[in-house]
Design a protein around this motif. Structure first.
Motif, mmCIF file in Angstrom:
data_model
loop_
_atom_site.group_PDB
_atom_site.id
_atom_site.type_symbol
_atom_site.label_atom_id
_atom_site.label_comp_id
_atom_site.label_asym_id
_atom_site.label_seq_id
_atom_site.Cartn_x
_atom_site.Cartn_y
_atom_site.Cartn_z
ATOM 1 N N CYS A 1 80.864 78.057 56.661
ATOM 2 C CA CYS A 1 82.105 78.749 57.022
ATOM 3 C C CYS A 1 82.303 78.774 58.535
ATOM 4 N N MET A 2 81.226 78.944 59.287
ATOM 5 C CA MET A 2 81.334 78.950 60.747
ATOM 6 C C MET A 2 81.853 77.619 61.259
ATOM 7 N N ARG A 3 81.359 76.524 60.684
ATOM 8 C CA ARG A 3 81.815 75.196 61.101
ATOM 9 C C ARG A 3 83.276 74.987 60.733
ATOM 10 N N ALA A 4 83.646 75.444 59.548
ATOM 11 C CA ALA A 4 85.027 75.280 59.109
ATOM 12 C C ALA A 4 85.976 76.097 59.985
ATOM 13 N N THR B 1 91.239 77.364 54.865
ATOM 14 C CA THR B 1 91.342 77.312 53.411
ATOM 15 C C THR B 1 90.359 76.255 52.929
ATOM 16 N N CYS B 2 89.360 76.672 52.178
ATOM 17 C CA CYS B 2 88.263 75.779 51.818
ATOM 18 C C CYS B 2 87.951 75.818 50.326
ATOM 19 N N ALA C 1 80.662 88.558 49.745
ATOM 20 C CA ALA C 1 79.807 88.698 50.927
ATOM 21 C C ALA C 1 80.343 87.871 52.096
ATOM 22 N N LEU C 2 80.797 86.652 51.822
ATOM 23 C CA LEU C 2 81.312 85.781 52.879
ATOM 24 C C LEU C 2 82.606 86.322 53.479
ATOM 25 N N MET D 1 89.449 83.655 55.941
ATOM 26 C CA MET D 1 89.321 82.478 55.094
ATOM 27 C C MET D 1 89.841 82.702 53.674
ATOM 28 N N LYS D 2 90.356 81.616 53.087
ATOM 29 C CA LYS D 2 90.776 81.589 51.688
ATOM 30 C C LYS D 2 89.989 80.493 50.977
#
Length: 214
Positions: A119-122, A129-130, A146-147, A154-155
């Motif tokens: 998630c940090m990289r994204a 949106t991933c 948790a994330l 983020m979605k």
């Protein structure tokens, strides 16, 4: 959520059929069967030799359906799926090289994430949106909750182990825009050309989404 209209369509549909096609001949009737059940998006995974031709066939012959290329893992595949007519791209993970290729292609992209580091990289790349993959194996809704603490912006589109029985648990989370699943297009139905079964499964999924969203 991303401002791209393609991502908005994924959100509106709520469920994304993740499809493996071995025979180009089934591409059009399969897409039409999904449309008949109320699903207007399809993810064609690049896991079979026939996938690219199937993607191109659906993109050109069934324009009513949003054609998504899945399992895109190299920059070369990005240019290939764009040429074939893909309107969006999904990957199982995140790669800076693929990210650069997606920007050059100017296509919406849902990279795969499963951990906080992913998630940090994204987020650093502006990909908010991933795809959450593999959803069930990565901890399911508990991990998503948790994330969302450190990554509230983020979605997600959870894929992997999602079915009609648990899609409601995912869609109940505000950070989930849609779910992806192969249960919508079972291999036996495709092999038997049982398009009525595909339509029925699509209808059940859409009705479930509608009931959940009120």
């Amino acid at each position: 959520m991303s401002a791209e209209p393609e991502i908005a369509r994924l959100n509106a549909c709520g469920v994304v059929p993740v499809v493996v096609i071995d025979d180009v001949e089934v591409a059009v009737p399969l897409a039409q069967a999904l449309l008949a059940g109320g699903i207007d998006v399809i993810e064609i995974t690049l896991r079979r030799p026939a996938a690219m031709a199937a993607l191109e066939t659906i993109a050109h012959k069934v324009p009513e359906i949003l054609t998504v290329a899945g399992t895109v893992v190299t920059p070369g595949q990005v240019s290939d799926v764009k040429q074939a007519g893909a309107q969006a791209v999904v990957s199982p993970g995140f790669s800076e090289l693929v990210d650069n290729a997606m920007r050059a292609a100017n296509l919406p992209w849902l990279p795969g994430v499963a951990t906080a580091s992913d998630c940090m990289r994204a987020v650093a790349a502006g990909r908010l949106t991933c795809k959450f993959f593999p959803a069930e194996q990565a901890g399911g809704t508990a991990t998503l909750k948790a994330l969302s603490g450190p990554f509230p912006q983020m979605k997600f589109c959870p894929t992997g182990g999602v079915s009609l029985t648990n899609l409601g648990d995912y869609l109940a989370l505000k950070q989930v825009i849609c779910v992806g699943g192969s249960w919508l297009v079972p291999g036996d139905a495709v092999a038997e050309r049982n398009w009525a079964k595909v339509t029925q499964l699509a209808k059940e999924a859409r009705e479930t989404v509608a009931a959940l969203r009120g």
